[in-house]
Structures are given as structure tokens and as C-alpha cells.
Write a protein that holds these residues in place. Structure first.
Motif, short mmCIF file in Angstrom:
data_model
loop_
_atom_site.label_atom_id
_atom_site.label_comp_id
_atom_site.label_asym_id
_atom_site.label_seq_id
_atom_site.Cartn_x
_atom_site.Cartn_y
_atom_site.Cartn_z
N LEU A 428 0.84 -1.20 0.00
CA LEU A 428 0.00 0.00 0.00
C LEU A 428 0.87 1.25 0.00
O LEU A 428 0.57 2.23 -0.69
CB LEU A 428 -0.92 -0.01 1.22
N LYS A 429 1.96 1.24 0.77
CA LYS A 429 2.86 2.39 0.81
C LYS A 429 3.48 2.66 -0.57
O LYS A 429 3.52 3.81 -1.03
CB LYS A 429 3.97 2.17 1.84
N LYS A 432 0.88 4.12 -2.95
CA LYS A 432 0.63 5.54 -2.69
C LYS A 432 1.77 6.42 -3.19
O LYS A 432 1.55 7.54 -3.68
CB LYS A 432 0.40 5.75 -1.19
N LYS A 435 1.24 6.76 -6.85
CA LYS A 435 -0.01 7.44 -7.21
C LYS A 435 -0.04 8.92 -6.83
O LYS A 435 -0.61 9.73 -7.58
CB LYS A 435 -1.17 6.71 -6.52
N ASP A 436 0.56 9.28 -5.71
CA ASP A 436 0.43 10.64 -5.17
C ASP A 436 1.28 11.63 -5.97
O ASP A 436 2.50 11.55 -5.95
CB ASP A 436 0.86 10.65 -3.70
#
Length: 532
Positions: A428-429, A432, A435-436
Motif C-alpha cells: 500500500l505504501k 501511494k 499514485k500521489d
């Protein structure tokens, strides 16, 4: 189909073969160019010619970029890239390679881009190893979003890359999960989130891997299609079924099973074992001229390896002995009459079997599996299960239906089995970070360094780039210790004495942290054996 037919024509001219109909690849090409959101899984045997699809789709993108601007072909091993690139250059002249230490370009802007999973992962994370020092110094952002953007407008082909999900951590200091499997999961999450067209090519698709891939296709509402050759109608399968191929389990020295009047290959699991067999083959009079005995492994420079592959191609109509490692088990186009191999998991064995009686005019082949061979670096349980299942089965290495159940039993019948090495919170990290838009290269690098300090390599284990002339050869910390103890390397940019494996590991970790270090090979490079 214009681009497909043109790709077939050019490959036939370069390779010197008469084109044979491949209904599976034709159907695959039509599906991709007609679908608005394709997710295609091609489960076809080794030797089927699946790479043709990459060339055809790259040609198509030059005329119609409405769905994708280019093709990115992602491979699990550096060793396979050179041979695909050579064919692409000879036939089309529009491709580039991209891998750590040896890149033909810094973005993915050519019609066909061939890269490794490691490099592809860094690019998805908005990083680039060549720019890390300037990024850390605050002088620039590096290629940042540019490389990632070039991926998001491409069609991505994963060629046997899903087996990274099985990669266990090999270093003693790493956690009990696989950072590479975790990163691959994050990459797939990101690509499908952005609806990037996906193709998975494989000769060995387990039920567990299929369920893993289907999860992402269905979650993001892709047009999912799985293609498998129809054994009653596919010309390739019908032709292969007429070949006489035997599988034998034996014990003893692999050289004992070589047949001097035939084309032979011995593929073993480690570089050390390959070099030892090569030296013994040269010492013994086994019926080959010295120039017809070739050694190929992963600790050779790219230039040296390509010279050997070229020599191997020239020997295809002659009798020879090739001794190699995993570096030649997939992607290198050669055909032998006798395949002698160390025992290994079924996916690796099938890749090795794919070099046997590979060409249309080959009529028979013999496989010898050395039962008492060491299993490393493969998991002993998977190797043992593979051998037991193969002994009870009657498989044909070019007919998927004959070995499909074995692949699933060894490599996973359920999704949970192939996801067991994935660290969910780390996945998940990483997702992100990709994506961010606020997470620029420096931010990402900072997070990656935190993980590295904890002993979590986001690329596959901690490896050391060894400078050999103007080229790079990746070696393990253990090999660094061996070379250092023999006075064959000089380390610049860090004050260190490599007295044990932990010291060597720290050097490798310093590379992963972006330290400006150079490990230079000071010995005389062996033009036969590479780095031994």
C-alpha cells in the motif's frame, strides 16, 4: 492485421524460416487492437513465438496510437533481454533496452522498449538510478514523472514476470517476506488503476497465479481474455506432438550423458557448477572441438554474452555443447537434441525443455534430469515436489494440458498461495508513492532509503554493480567478498574493508542507498569464463 503480417514477414526474413500460422497470436492481436480496455493472458508453450506479438503491436502503435503509444516488454531476467533486443534491431530497428547499468535510453519512448522488472519498478516509483545523486543533492528531480508518464501511455507486456510473486528473500538480514513480490503487486495495482492495457505471456500459468491476475482485471473492469492453444487445431501443437521427446531421471556427472554427434546443452543451477563443468569438458576428450564448447552465465558482460550467443547461433547446424545457467533457460533462441539439466521447479524446467527440438525440422529430443544435483537457489520443497510429480506423469513439454496440473500443484492452486510473500502494508505504501502527485522523486527516494536501512531492498535482493571495463556485471555480496579476498576489486567512494559477508552486505546496501560508490574489477576478465 497489417502490422501483424508485416512483423511475421520481417522476422521470417531475419531468422530465415518459413512462417507457420499461429492462430493464437492472431486472435491475441485482434483482441488487443479491438478492445478498449484489454487484459490478455496468453498461456502458450515455450517455442511458440509469443514475442512476435510484441513486435506486431509495436508496429501497430506507429500507425494507430489511439489505445497505446508504444509497447513495454517486461522480463524477469537481464540475461534474456540481449537476445530479444538483437532480433528486434535486426528485424525492425525501433527498439531500446532499459536496465540498470546498461540502458539504451532513459525514458520509454521507442515503439518497443525491453526492460527488466527491477528497472520497471524504479521507473514506476518516479526514480532512476543514474539520477539518484543529483536528486539527493537537491539539484534536480531527475526524470521523475516523465518516465512514469511514458509507461501510463503504453501497452505493458509481462513476460513470465508473475513468477516474481514466488521470490523469497535470499539475504539473511531481510524480512520474511519478498520485497520484489510486494513491489510487483504494487506495480500491477497502479497500472490497472490507470487502465493501462496489460498482456501476460507465460508457458506456466498456475491456477493461483491466474486468480491473482483475474482479481485486478475484474476489480478495474477490464476486458479479460485467456488464450490457450487448441491442441486439435493449432499447427504448432500438432507439429510438436509428432516429435519424439523422452524424459529420463538419472544420476552422475552431467557430462556422462553428452552425445558428441548431436547438439547438446547442460543447464545447471549455479555459476560455480557451470564453470566447473566447462573446465572438465575442456580437459576431457568428449568429442567436440574447443570452439564448439560454449559457456554462458549471468556473471558475464553484456558484450561478451552477446558474442557467445552469436557464436551459438552460427553453430545451430553443427554439433556442439552449451553449458549454462538460468541465463539461457529462457529467451535465447537455440535448439538442441540433448538437454541435460539439474533438477529445478517445474516452471524453470519447462523453460529449459523449451530449448529442446525447438525448430520445425527437429524431430526428436532427449531430456536428462540430474536427480542428485544441488537444488539451490531454488526452494527445496518445490524441486522435490516437481520431481515426484514428473515421475508419475507423462508430460509433453510443448503441450500445456499435459503439465498444467503439475504447475498448479507446485506453484499454487489458490490465490492465497501466490500472495503469501506479499507484505500488504508495504504494498500500500509503494502504491501511494506511485499514485500521489505530491510525492516527487526526492520524497520517494527518502521512503525507499528508510526501507533500505531496515534491510528491505525494493529491487531483487541487494546486489553490487561490478564495473568491468566499461560495462556492469551484477554480483552478490558473497561474490564481492570472494573477489575482495583475492585482491580482484577496488572500492572507491567508501572506506571499507570487506572481511566477511556482513561487510559485503553493507557495501551492497550502500549502493541501494544511493551512495556514490564504485566497485571496480581489477583482475583480467576471462573471455571464456566471465567473472568466476
Amino acid at each position: 492485421m497489417k502490422a501483424y503480417r508485416e512483423a511475421v514477414k520481417r522476422l521470417a526474413e531475419v531468422k530465415g524460416f518459413k512462417p507457420e500460422k499461429r492462430p493464437l497470436l492472431e486472435e491475441a492481436f485482434e483482441f488487443i487492437i479491438s478492445s478498449q480496455k484489454p487484459f490478455l493472458i496468453i498461456n502458450a508453450p515455450t517455442g511458440y513465438g509469443k514475442t512476435l506479438l510484441s513486435f506486431a503491436l509495436a508496429l501497430h502503435s506507429l500507425e494507430d496510437a489511439s489505445l497505446f503509444d508504444r509497447v513495454i516488454h517486461v522480463l524477469p531476467m537481464r540475461s534474456i533481454i540481449e537476445d530479444i533486443q538483437k532480433t528486434a534491431n535486426e528485424a525492425f530497428g525501433f527498439s531500446r533496452t532499459k536496465m540498470m547499468g546498461s540502458s539504451g535510453e532513459f525514458l520509454h519512448l521507442f515503439p518497443l522498449n525491453i526492460t527488466t522488472v527491477d528497472t520497471f519498478t524504479w521507473d514506476m516509483l518516479k526514480l532512476n538510478t543514474k539520477k539518484r545523486h543529483r536528486i539527493k543533492a537537491g539539484k534536480e528531480f531527475g526524470y521523475d514523472y516523465l518516465t512514469q508518464a511514458s509507461i501510463l501511455t503504453s501497452l505493458v507486456i509481462f513476460d513470465e514476470a508473475h513468477f516474481l510473486l514466488e521470490e523469497k528473500p535470499k539475504q539473511r538480514n531481510t524480512p520474511r517476506f519478498s520485497p520484489m513480490a510486494t513491489a510487483f503487486d504494487a506495480v500491477l495495482e497502479f497500472l490497472t488503476f490507470h487502465e493501462v492495457p496489460i498482456v501476460v505471456m507465460t508457458a506456466t500459468l498456475s491456477k493461483g497465479h491466474f486468480e491473482f491476475l483475474r482479481k485486478y482485471a475484474e476489480k478495474n473492469k477490464y476486458d479479460l481474455k485467456v488464450l490457450v492453444p487448441e491442441e486439435d487445431h493449432d499447427p504448432f501443437v500438432k507439429r510438436e506432438l509428432n516429435k519424439d521427446i523422452s524424459i529420463n531421471f538419472v544420476k552422475g556427472n552431467p557430462l556422462n550423458f553428452v552425445e558428441p554427434d548431436k547438439r547438446n546443452a547442460i543447464i545447471v543451477n549455479t555459476v560455480k557448477r557451470a564453470v566447473e563443468l566447462y573446465d572438465k569438458a575442456l580437459d576431457r576428450n568428449i568429442g567436440f572441438e574447443r570452439d564448439n564448447i560454449i559457456l554462458i552465465h549471468g556473471r558475464m558482460t553484456s558484450t561478451h554474452k552477446q558474442e557467445l550467443i552469436d557464436r551459438l547461433r552460427q553453430l545451430q547446424s553443427k554439433k556442439y555443447l552449451l553449458i549454462g545457467t538460468q541465463a539461457v533457460e529462457a529467451g535465447v533462441d537455440f535448439s538442441v537434441d540433448v538437454m541435460i539439466t539439474d533438477k529445478a521447479p517445474i516452471n524453470s524446467l519447462l523453460q529449459r525443455f523449451g530449448r529442446l527440438a525447438r525448430h520445425a525440422n527437429d524431430r526428436y529430443g532427449q531430456i536428462f534430469i540430474i536427480e542428485e544435483a544441488p537444488t539451490g537457489p531454488y526452494p527445496e520443497d518445490k524441486v522435490k515436489e516437481t520431481v515426484e510429480l514428473l515421475k508419475r506423469a507423462n508430460i509433453h513439454p510443448r503441450v500445456p494440458s499435459t503439465y498444467r496440473e503439475i504447475v498448479s500443484k507446485v506453484h499454487g492452486e489458490r490465490r492465497s498461495e501466490v500472495e503469501r510473500y506479499i507484505h500488504k502494508s508495504l504494498k500500500l505504501k509503494l502504491f501511494k508513492l506511485m499514485k500521489d502527485p505530491r510525492k516527487r522523486a526526492l520524497d520517494v527516494l527518502g521512503e525507499i532509503e528508510k526501507l533500505t536501512v531496515k534491510g528491505v531492498p525494493i529491487i531483487r535482493d541487494f546486489l553490487v554493480p561490478l564495473l568491468v571495463g566499461g560495462e556492469t556485471v551484477l554480483i552478490s555480496p558473497r561474490k564481492l567478498l570472494d573477489l575482495y579476498s583475492k585482491g580482484l576489486v577496488r572500492i572507491k567512494g567508501i572506506e571499507v574493508k570487506v572481511k566477511n559477508e556482513q561487510d559485503a552486505y553493507e557495501v551492497a546496501k550502500a549502493f541501494a542507498l544511493g551512495r556514490d560508490i564504485k566497485v571496480i574489477f581489477t583482475g583480467e576478465y576471462d573471455r571464456e569464463r566471465g567473472i568466476v
